[in-house]
Design a protein around this motif. Sequence first.
Motif, mmCIF file in Angstrom:
data_model
loop_
_atom_site.group_PDB
_atom_site.id
_atom_site.type_symbol
_atom_site.label_atom_id
_atom_site.label_comp_id
_atom_site.label_asym_id
_atom_site.label_seq_id
_atom_site.Cartn_x
_atom_site.Cartn_y
_atom_site.Cartn_z
ATOM 1 N N ALA A 120 -10.112 0.091 2.406
ATOM 2 C CA ALA A 120 -9.994 1.238 3.309
ATOM 3 C C ALA A 120 -8.943 2.225 2.786
ATOM 4 O O ALA A 120 -9.128 3.455 2.873
ATOM 5 C CB ALA A 120 -9.618 0.763 4.711
ATOM 6 N N PHE A 121 -7.852 1.701 2.240
ATOM 7 C CA PHE A 121 -6.805 2.539 1.650
ATOM 8 C C PHE A 121 -7.382 3.377 0.508
ATOM 9 O O PHE A 121 -7.110 4.588 0.402
ATOM 10 C CB PHE A 121 -5.682 1.629 1.143
ATOM 11 C CG PHE A 121 -4.566 2.325 0.418
ATOM 12 C CD1 PHE A 121 -3.539 2.946 1.115
ATOM 13 C CD2 PHE A 121 -4.523 2.330 -0.971
ATOM 14 C CE1 PHE A 121 -2.494 3.571 0.445
ATOM 15 C CE2 PHE A 121 -3.483 2.952 -1.651
ATOM 16 C CZ PHE A 121 -2.463 3.579 -0.934
ATOM 17 N N ALA A 122 -8.173 2.730 -0.356
ATOM 18 C CA ALA A 122 -8.776 3.454 -1.475
ATOM 19 C C ALA A 122 -9.736 4.540 -0.979
ATOM 20 O O ALA A 122 -9.704 5.682 -1.450
ATOM 21 C CB ALA A 122 -9.506 2.476 -2.387
ATOM 22 N N LEU B 152 0.887 -1.156 0.000
ATOM 23 C CA LEU B 152 0.000 0.000 0.000
ATOM 24 C C LEU B 152 0.928 1.210 0.000
ATOM 25 O O LEU B 152 1.513 1.551 1.017
ATOM 26 C CB LEU B 152 -0.915 0.004 1.232
ATOM 27 C CG LEU B 152 -1.957 -1.114 1.291
ATOM 28 C CD1 LEU B 152 -2.796 -0.982 2.562
ATOM 29 C CD2 LEU B 152 -2.862 -1.103 0.061
ATOM 30 N N SER B 153 1.070 1.828 -1.156
ATOM 31 C CA SER B 153 2.142 2.791 -1.364
ATOM 32 C C SER B 153 1.681 3.875 -2.318
ATOM 33 O O SER B 153 0.535 3.888 -2.786
ATOM 34 C CB SER B 153 3.356 2.068 -1.964
ATOM 35 O OG SER B 153 2.996 1.518 -3.227
ATOM 36 N N ARG B 154 2.591 4.789 -2.625
ATOM 37 C CA ARG B 154 2.293 5.825 -3.619
ATOM 38 C C ARG B 154 2.022 5.196 -4.982
ATOM 39 O O ARG B 154 1.125 5.626 -5.708
ATOM 40 C CB ARG B 154 3.479 6.791 -3.708
ATOM 41 C CG ARG B 154 3.231 8.022 -4.589
ATOM 42 C CD ARG B 154 2.229 8.969 -3.988
ATOM 43 N NE ARG B 154 1.977 10.116 -4.833
ATOM 44 C CZ ARG B 154 2.674 11.254 -4.793
ATOM 45 N NH1 ARG B 154 3.685 11.373 -3.926
ATOM 46 N NH2 ARG B 154 2.386 12.253 -5.581
ATOM 47 N N LEU B 155 2.791 4.185 -5.323
ATOM 48 C CA LEU B 155 2.536 3.488 -6.582
ATOM 49 C C LEU B 155 1.165 2.832 -6.560
ATOM 50 O O LEU B 155 0.409 2.921 -7.535
ATOM 51 C CB LEU B 155 3.613 2.436 -6.836
ATOM 52 C CG LEU B 155 3.389 1.533 -8.057
ATOM 53 C CD1 LEU B 155 3.334 2.344 -9.344
ATOM 54 C CD2 LEU B 155 4.466 0.457 -8.136
ATOM 55 N N ALA B 156 0.818 2.155 -5.464
ATOM 56 C CA ALA B 156 -0.500 1.517 -5.363
ATOM 57 C C ALA B 156 -1.606 2.533 -5.555
ATOM 58 O O ALA B 156 -2.605 2.267 -6.238
ATOM 59 C CB ALA B 156 -0.635 0.824 -4.016
ATOM 60 N N GLU B 157 -1.445 3.708 -4.975
ATOM 61 C CA GLU B 157 -2.457 4.760 -5.130
ATOM 62 C C GLU B 157 -2.597 5.161 -6.591
ATOM 63 O O GLU B 157 -3.707 5.313 -7.107
ATOM 64 C CB GLU B 157 -2.066 5.974 -4.284
ATOM 65 C CG GLU B 157 -3.081 7.095 -4.349
ATOM 66 C CD GLU B 157 -2.705 8.273 -3.463
ATOM 67 O OE1 GLU B 157 -3.312 9.344 -3.633
ATOM 68 O OE2 GLU B 157 -1.805 8.122 -2.603
#
Length: 248
Positions: free
Chosen positions: A161-163, A128-133
């Motif tokens: 939840a991250f999204a 869960l990272s900047r790339l994932a975002e």
Amino acid sequence: MRVIAFHNLKGGVGKTAAAVNTAYLASQAGISTLLWDLDPQGAASWLLSDDEEPDARKLGQLVKGKSPIGSFIRSTPFPKLDLIPAHHSFRNIDIKLDDADNDRMLKQWLKPLSEETSLVVLDCPPSLSRLAEQILRTADGIFVPLIPTWLSLNSWEQLTAFAKDRKIKTNRLHPFFSMVDRRKALHRDLVANKDLHLPEGMHTTIPNASAIERMGEERLPVEQVSRRSAAAGAYRDLWSEIQGMIWR
């Protein structure tokens, strides 16, 4: 051009196998397909490329605009299937994205490919990272393999939840059960009661099968390893379901 991603914050869930087999099946259907191996471990690259030499071009050159994305593309042994192989510099991708301060950079990188490529498949590192975002913002569909266990279901909750925390709509996130071992009671129960435990889940389930393990031995998609196997049939079902979602 459509962009799809295979992502999970956990590793070892069958993500790369799903990405490689989906990309292969798309190419066999006559769709010009590019698989981008964003995981610095490079499993997808190893499965699809005979080239043992590391790519001399580094991610920093792409970030700085010194190398167009097309210069990173290699052919594979399969018609209509190209590859951007992983590189050790990808381990620094989040630092590069932070330095660039651009939450649409991945989309900008991919844009020049639209004239010659119909489908881009992203094999993503577990994080869960900047790339994932950026992946969640860019892809038309994000497909999330989950082993049928409670810990894996918890990882799905963490991803959604991250999204939501980043105000990204979750309707493009599509979980599916992967590495299903029907000898295990918990696996059988969670799959049988998918509507209760994973109501957002896709219909297709991917088995834990020797044919998938043989991909690493033969460095081929399952369709080439054992076309009549249950695993090959499951990946065909997965690709069919994905097509219905992203081209509807």
